[in-house]
Design a protein around this motif. Structure first.
Motif, PDB file in Angstrom:
ATOM      1  N   GLY A  88       0.808  -1.206   0.000  1.00  0.00           N
ATOM      2  CA  GLY A  88       0.000   0.000   0.000  1.00  0.00           C
ATOM      3  C   GLY A  88       0.845   1.261   0.000  1.00  0.00           C
ATOM      4  O   GLY A  88       0.304   2.369  -0.080  1.00  0.00           O
ATOM      5  N   SER A 108      -4.848  -2.581   2.223  1.00  0.00           N
ATOM      6  CA  SER A 108      -4.289  -2.654   0.869  1.00  0.00           C
ATOM      7  C   SER A 108      -4.543  -4.013   0.243  1.00  0.00           C
ATOM      8  O   SER A 108      -4.899  -4.117  -0.940  1.00  0.00           O
ATOM      9  CB  SER A 108      -2.781  -2.374   0.917  1.00  0.00           C
ATOM     10  OG  SER A 108      -2.189  -2.579  -0.346  1.00  0.00           O
ATOM     11  N   SER A 168      -8.277  -2.852  -1.314  1.00  0.00           N
ATOM     12  CA  SER A 168      -7.780  -2.375  -2.601  1.00  0.00           C
ATOM     13  C   SER A 168      -7.558  -3.505  -3.599  1.00  0.00           C
ATOM     14  O   SER A 168      -7.902  -3.392  -4.772  1.00  0.00           O
ATOM     15  CB  SER A 168      -6.472  -1.600  -2.405  1.00  0.00           C
ATOM     16  OG  SER A 168      -6.661  -0.480  -1.568  1.00  0.00           O
TER      17      SER A 168
END
Length: 481
Positions: free
Chosen positions: A229, A266, A270
């Motif tokens: 991330g 992350s 994500s």
């Protein structure tokens, strides 16, 4: 040809003896052996024993989901373990129902098997019959070990039959048969089997996978790893690599838990990859609240004090569906042990394609719940070794957070952490060590207020260096500068 005939006879005799001994059959005399030739119905074979053990194991799995979890770690690969295709289908159906969280009944299993293989008939009756085996769910692991052992035994017996056939072909062939070729064939098959048992592999067997990884990673540098991330950290480390143990250390109150949660966000929000957060510093509700604050950019103190504004609610509503669907598994049991962590990670890896494990923090994890050790150095050595082994076994990156004492290294007038601050018993097992440092934690008027350093002090797979990030305490997150 005389020598070859004699060799053939010896091979045949040795194969039969090995087969009998492995089944526990005692050959006490020539007469007894001749008597057995007339009636072999009372001698159990590896196949008949395998069928019986498989039925008992499946019976246990039908009765208890815990039995399924105990078995799944042992019975691999599936196709080469079972003696019957129906057993393969039933076992696969049980795993799928377990992974989906569905109820496991004879009806649901029969339907799942039928959906997978429509050519099979009488499935419901067969599954009903498995429940009559009388096996207790607690015996599942023992039956699974027996199933695997018998599969290996059948493999050995099959090898013996192949060797005998090869020798017979050689005995009737023309003069000048290439004996070296026969010996090489036998030797290669035996060595291949031994390597499977000891998990040894040759360079050629893994070279293709290695080239695939190089090719996949050539596009963006982190395709084969889990991005942290933070672009600066990923530039040094290429992300968290499967099979490696990363230790992230920092002093108390520096933001380790926040950083660990950033790694989870992350990975799972994500990247939509499955992660496992062992949160021993904070409860899962607190971590969920921090996750929402970080994603929605809503001040954490407003969420806690119930003073959120309309725009805060709007931003929160926008991220809740994404956070809610993120494949994050959490464990916050205060007395969580190392063995429980390994067991849970294995199950998540098998059923949920686990991609990242974050432990917050290592100094709060118990080696053994029955005893509280005062020798932290020794415990960290045990944890480091076991966690690295787990990372390699599951081919999953493991990130372990660790609280250390105040840094010992002075830099520009401020104390900064160094590799020497990590206990040597743990550091030697770590593939990568990242030290978290914030100057404003020690000097409020510093010009570096709001900045944090991720110091890669050790990296077996890449460079060392420092990545500077921004610390947004009000949102409970670190971000790229």
């Amino acid at each position: 040809m005389g020598n070859l005939d004699e060799l053939l006879a010896q091979l045949q005799k040795l194969r039969e003896q090995a087969h009998q001994n492995s089944l526990g059959i005692q050959v006490d005399s020539k007469e007894a052996a001749e008597d057995r030739q007339g009636d072999t119905t009372d001698i159990p074979s590896a196949v008949t024993q395998g069928v019986a053990s498989e039925r008992r194991m499946l019976s246990c799995m039908l009765q208890s989901k815990d039995a399924i979890a105990d078995v799944v770690e042992l019975v691999v690969p599936i196709d080469s373990v079972f003696t019957d295709v129906l057993h393969v289908e039933i076992y696969t159906a049980l795993l799928q129902l377990y992974a989906d969280g569905a109820d496991i009944t004879t009806e649901s299993v029969a339907q799942a098997v039928g959906a997978r293989n429509s050519t099979l008939t009488g499935i419901r009756d067969y599954v009903d019959g498995l429940l009559q085996e009388g096996s207790a769910p607690r015996e599942a692991e023992a039956h699974a070990e027996r199933v695997v052992s018998l599969a290996k035994l059948r493999r050995v017996a099959s090898m013996g039959e192949n060797f005998t056939a090869l020798a017979q072909d050689a005995s009737v062939s023309a003069e000048g048969y290439d004996m070296d070729s026969l010996v090489t064939t036998v030797e290669n098959e035996v060595i291949s089997f031994m390597n499977e048992m000891t998990k040894i592999s040759t360079v050629s067997s893994v070279l293709g996978d290695a080239l695939d990884e190089v090719d996949a990673g050539s596009a963006d540098g982190v395709a084969t790893a889990v991005p942290s991330g933070f672009s600066g950290l990923d530039a040094l480390s290429s992300g968290f690599r499967p099979g490696e143990l990363t230790v992230v250390a920092g002093a108390s109150g520096i933001g380790k838990s926040t950083l660990g949660l950033d790694f989870i966000r992350s990975c799972s929000i994500s990247q939509r990859r499955t992660s496992y957060l062992v949160t021993l510093q904070m409860g899962r509700k607190e971590m969920a609240m921090r996750m929402m604050a970080a994603e929605a950019r809503v001040p954490l103190d407003r969420m806690r004090s119930r003073t959120m504004k309309d725009e805060d609610w709007t931003r929160l509503a926008q991220v809740v569906p994404q956070v809610n669907s993120a494949p994050v598994w959490m464990q916050d049991e205060a007395t969580y042990t190392l063995s429980e962590l390994v067991q849970s990670s294995r199950r998540l890896s098998f059923f949920n394609d686990l991609q990242l494990i974050v432990i917050d923090s290592l100094d709060l994890l118990y080696v053994d719940r029955r005893s509280i050790s005062l020798e932290l150095e020794r415990d960290l050595a045990v944890m480091g070794r076991e966690l690295r082994n787990m990372a390699k076994e599951l081919n999953v990156p493991v990130v372990a957070l660790l609280q250390i004492d105040q840094p010992s290294m002075v830099y520009d007038g401020y104390a900064r952490p160094a590799l020497r601050d990590i206990p040597g018993s743990l550091e030697r097992f770590a593939d990568m060590v990242v030290l978290l440092y914030r100057e404003d934690a020690y000097e409020k008027d510093t010009i570096r207020a709001g900045e944090a350093d991720l110091i890669v002090a050790k990296n077996r797979s890449g460079r060392t260096g420092t990545a500077t990030v921004a610390f947004q305490a009000h949102y409970a997150r670190f971000v790229d500068m």
